[in-house]
Design an enzyme around this catalytic site. Structure first.
Site, PDB file in Angstrom:
ATOM      1  CG  ASP A  72     -12.119  -4.098  -0.807  1.00 46.70           C
ATOM      2  OD1 ASP A  72     -11.232  -4.926  -1.079  1.00 46.70           O
ATOM      3  OD2 ASP A  72     -11.922  -2.867  -0.810  1.00 46.70           O
ATOM      4  CG  ASP A  83      -2.016  -1.000   1.167  1.00 48.38           C
ATOM      5  OD1 ASP A  83      -2.214  -1.559   0.076  1.00 48.38           O
ATOM      6  OD2 ASP A  83      -2.671  -1.243   2.192  1.00 48.38           O
TER       7      ASP A  83
END
Lengths: 193, 250
Positions: free
Chosen positions: B130, B11
């Site tokens: 997600d 990330d």
């Protein structure tokens, strides 16, 4: 050494350029006939759709040029498929350096064939014996069948040509520029042919 | 034989690697290019870089970063985060990214999947989903897990495939950050019902969790972040462990 990468309407030409840069070679990306003809090595990479790409190459007479090159030429992925005789993708006649038919993987498999797969029955000049059994990176939905010019095969349910070579023409279905140290070794072999 | 892939995920915020726990509580871990090159040397099969920057300046940093990654990393890498339309995709692929991962933008505008696929090819399009299991079903979330949608995981994944996705990256929000293992059942259901590869994400804590997600979960690839970043599991050790459990790895 002058290395030319064939510029055309295909993705991912940058990654080949960077892979050569890691080997200390500054390549030129060009569709200029003279520059391609006079280069010491020509790389014909690419990801894209076959029939539209063939149309693009023909419009610029790059298909004829590629066939007439006498220095070592390396086709990668779509480059390999376009160097064959014909592809099922868009039912297109290709450059015809290799007398091979390019077919689509069966639908019962996950397509694209994506990821690392192993090289078997390695022979010829481009691939040295030490790459036998090693893994290289593939991303493709179409494959070239096996033939007398096959210099390595890979299994994805069926065996297909992972690499082919004839005279000064070499091609890999996998991406040596994305295949870690094994891929670097293969690119180095190509530069040293 | 086609190998199962191990994918460290980095990330990125303002050009640096960070790792969020359960989508919040972010701490920095290091230089993304160096980390990527090190993972490649260690035997990672692919990398995913997700830009979690919210600012415009941060986004420009990310585009520059993609080019540096392409220069230095000799394995495939996917980039994503903050992609809204086709004009966000062009600079990333031109900078040398191998694939783009798109999440919220394609939930809001599913046509974008087809647009990217037609422009670049399906193999360039990873649709990231997600999802959270609640009320007896898997609900799709957007905006980094903050906003619940009406979409359900399996229908949405199938639609994404039909629209031209080349791969599905499924993160179970219930499992993410727990280190209790992947959502194996849901991953298996996805993997067997789709004709494209499925990357499982969320929940890796032990080496056996990878054995399970490739075995029971039938995943084509497994993604993890913190256990690699904090060196709790080494990639080579993990590959050896998987090989000993008859899972094909590179």
């Amino acid at each position: 050494m002058k290395v030319a990468i064939v510029k055309y309407n295909a993705g991912n030409i940058r990654s080949v350029y960077f892979a050569l840069e890691r080997l200390g070679i500054e390549a030129v990306i060009t569709d200029d006939h003279e520059k391609l003809r006079t280069a010491d090595r020509v790389i014909f990479p690419g990801v894209g759709e076959a029939s539209t790409t063939m149309k693009y190459l023909k419009e610029r007479k790059l298909d004829i040029l590629l066939r007439e090159l006498t220095q070592p030429v390396l086709g990668i992925c779509l480059g390999l498929q376009l160097m064959c005789a014909h592809t099922e993708e868009g039912d297109a006649d290709c450059i015809g350096i290799f007398d091979l038919e390019v077919k689509k993987f069966e639908m019962k498999l996950k397509v694209p064939h994506m990821g690392w797969n192993s090289l078997e029955n390695v022979r010829g000049k481009l691939l040295s014996p030490e790459v036998e059994g090693t893994f290289v990176y593939f991303v493709h939905s179409y494959y070239a069948a096996l033939g007398e010019n096959t210099s390595a095969m890979t299994h994805y349910n069926i065996p297909f040509s992972a690499a082919i070579e004839r005279d000064n023409f070499y091609a890999t279905q996998f991406h040596p520029e994305k295949s870690g140290p094994v891929g670097e070794k293969i690119l180095k072999n190509f530069l040293e042919l | 034989m086609l190998a199962k892939r191990i994918i460290p995920c980095l990330d990125i915020r303002d050009g640096q690697t960070v790792k969020g726990i359960n989508f919040l509580d972010i701490r920095e871990v290091g230089d993304p290019v160096e980390m990527g090159a090190e993972y490649a040397r260690a035997g990672a099969d692919e990398l995913v870089y997700l830009d979690i920057t919210a600012t415009h300046e941060g986004r420009n940093l990310f585009a520059n970063l993609v080019r540096k990654i392409a220069e230095h990393v000799n394995i495939p890498f996917t980039v994503g985060g903050g992609i809204r339309d086709l004009s966000d995709v062009d600079p990333l692929l031109n900078a040398g990214a191998d694939k783009v991962s798109i999440n919220s933008a394609v939930v809001k505008n599913p046509d974008l999947i087809g647009q990217v696929a037609r422009s670049y090819g399906s193999q360039f399009v990873v649709v990231a989903i997600d999802a959270n299991f609640e009320e007896d079903d898997w609900f799709v979330y957007v905006n980094g897990g903050r906003i619940k949608t009406k979409r359900r995981l399996f229908e949405w994944a199938r639609e994404a495939e039909q629209r031209g996705a080349g791969e599905i990256l499924f993160t179970s929000m219930n499992h993410d950050g727990t280190k209790n293992g992947y959502a194996n059942q849901a991953t298996a259901q996805l993997s067997t019902s789709l004709g494209i590869p499925v990357i499982a994400s969320g929940g890796a804590g032990k080496m056996n969790h990878f054995v399970d997600v490739f075995g029971e979960g039938e995943a084509d690839a497994a993604l993890a972040a913190s256990i690699f970043h904090f060196r709790e599991i080494g990639i080579q050790d993990l590959k050896t462990h998987l090989r000993n459990h008859n899972i094909p790895v590179r």
